[in-house]
Design an enzyme around this catalytic site. Structure first.
Site, PDB file in Angstrom:
ATOM      1  N   ASP A   8       0.862  -1.181   0.000  1.00 16.91           N
ATOM      2  CA  ASP A   8       0.000   0.000   0.000  1.00 16.91           C
ATOM      3  C   ASP A   8       0.897   1.229   0.000  1.00 16.91           C
ATOM      4  O   ASP A   8       1.841   1.317   0.795  1.00 16.91           O
ATOM      5  CB  ASP A   8      -0.896   0.022   1.243  1.00 16.91           C
ATOM      6  CG  ASP A   8      -1.950  -1.081   1.226  1.00 16.91           C
ATOM      7  OD1 ASP A   8      -2.000  -1.839   0.241  1.00 16.91           O
ATOM      8  OD2 ASP A   8      -2.712  -1.174   2.209  1.00 16.91           O
ATOM      9  N   ASP A 130     -15.391  -4.384  -1.151  1.00 19.30           N
ATOM     10  CA  ASP A 130     -14.966  -4.255   0.239  1.00 19.30           C
ATOM     11  C   ASP A 130     -16.180  -3.964   1.097  1.00 19.30           C
ATOM     12  O   ASP A 130     -17.040  -3.158   0.715  1.00 19.30           O
ATOM     13  CB  ASP A 130     -13.927  -3.145   0.371  1.00 19.30           C
ATOM     14  CG  ASP A 130     -12.707  -3.433  -0.484  1.00 19.30           C
ATOM     15  OD1 ASP A 130     -12.364  -4.611  -0.624  1.00 19.30           O
ATOM     16  OD2 ASP A 130     -12.104  -2.479  -1.009  1.00 19.30           O
TER      17      ASP A 130
END
Length: 243
Positions: A8, A130
């Site tokens: 990330d 998500d």
């Protein structure tokens, strides 16, 4: 089952968040390429690269890091975070993405996401589904929609989606184990789905359980960075799955 480490990116650095909260940012390495190369050195073939600056900005930001990793390793990179326009997608693929993940766009602009599926094909476009309390979350998880997770996935399966990354936000970065029940529920409803589990992986023993459920892949983030899962263990898993 494919094992897919995650990198990330915030401000060019390799970070992890807890439950998607930017205030919990922890920097693990200032050189994402170095991290990617260490994965490759352990026989790993895939990488999940997330542009967290992009997710916040609603357009691609860290494509130069994608390009660097794509040109200096052989990793097959799936790239996500802030991809909202045809131009974002063009930049991502030209920068070396093997696949892209669209999440918020699939909730907020279905026609655009569906057009990407039609243009690039289901092998190139991953649905990022998500969820928080089985409701789909958007905008780097800063917002929760009213979309129910399983019907949302099934809608896009009818549009041609093959790959889905599902992160249970409550689990993400918490190192408390993945949402086995949620993945079981999704795969019971959509047995042909190539489901990639993400969030909460904390021990190596959880990986065979996800494989038994029928997950096509698993994304591993903080467990690697915190030393809960050793890259040698992943290397052995990857090797054993080839034979």
């Amino acid at each position: 089952m494919r094992l897919i480490p995650a990198i990330d990116i915030i401000e060019g650095k390799c970070v992890r968040l807890s439950k998607g909260d930017y205030d919990t940012k922890k920097i693990y390495n200032e050189n994402p390429l170095e991290v990617a190369k260490s994965f490759e050195d352990h026989g790993i073939e895939y990488l999940h690269l997330v542009d967290l600056d992009g997710a916040k900005s609603s357009h691609i930001v860290n494509h130069k890091i994608l390009e660097t990793i794509a040109t200096q390793t052989n990793l097959k990179v799936d790239f996500g975070g802030g991809l909202k326009s045809d131009e974002d997608l063009r930049i991502a693929f030209e920068s070396g993405a093997n696949q892209i993940t669209g999440g918020s766009i699939a909730v907020k602009n279905r026609s655009v996401f569906t057009s990407w599926l039609q243009k690039y094909g289901s092998d190139k476009i991953i649905l990022g589904a998500d969820a928080n309390n089985e409701k789909v979350a958007t905008n780097g998880w800063l917002e929760e929609s009213e979309e129910e997770l399983v019907p949302f996935i099934q809608h896009y399966q009818k549009e041609g989606v093959s790959y889905v990354i599902c992160t249970d936000i409550a689990k993400d970065g918490m190192l408390q184990g993945p949402s086995f029940d949620l993945y079981q529920k999704i795969l019971t409803a959509s047995p042909d789905l190539k489901l990639i589990a993400s969030g909460g992986i904390s021990t190596f023993d959880e990986l065979p359980k996800l494989a038994e459920l029928g997950c096509e892949g698993t994304i591993i983030g903080k467990a690697i960075y915190e030393g809960k899962i050793d890259l040698k263990q992943i290397e052995q898993f990857v090797l054993s799955s080839k034979y």
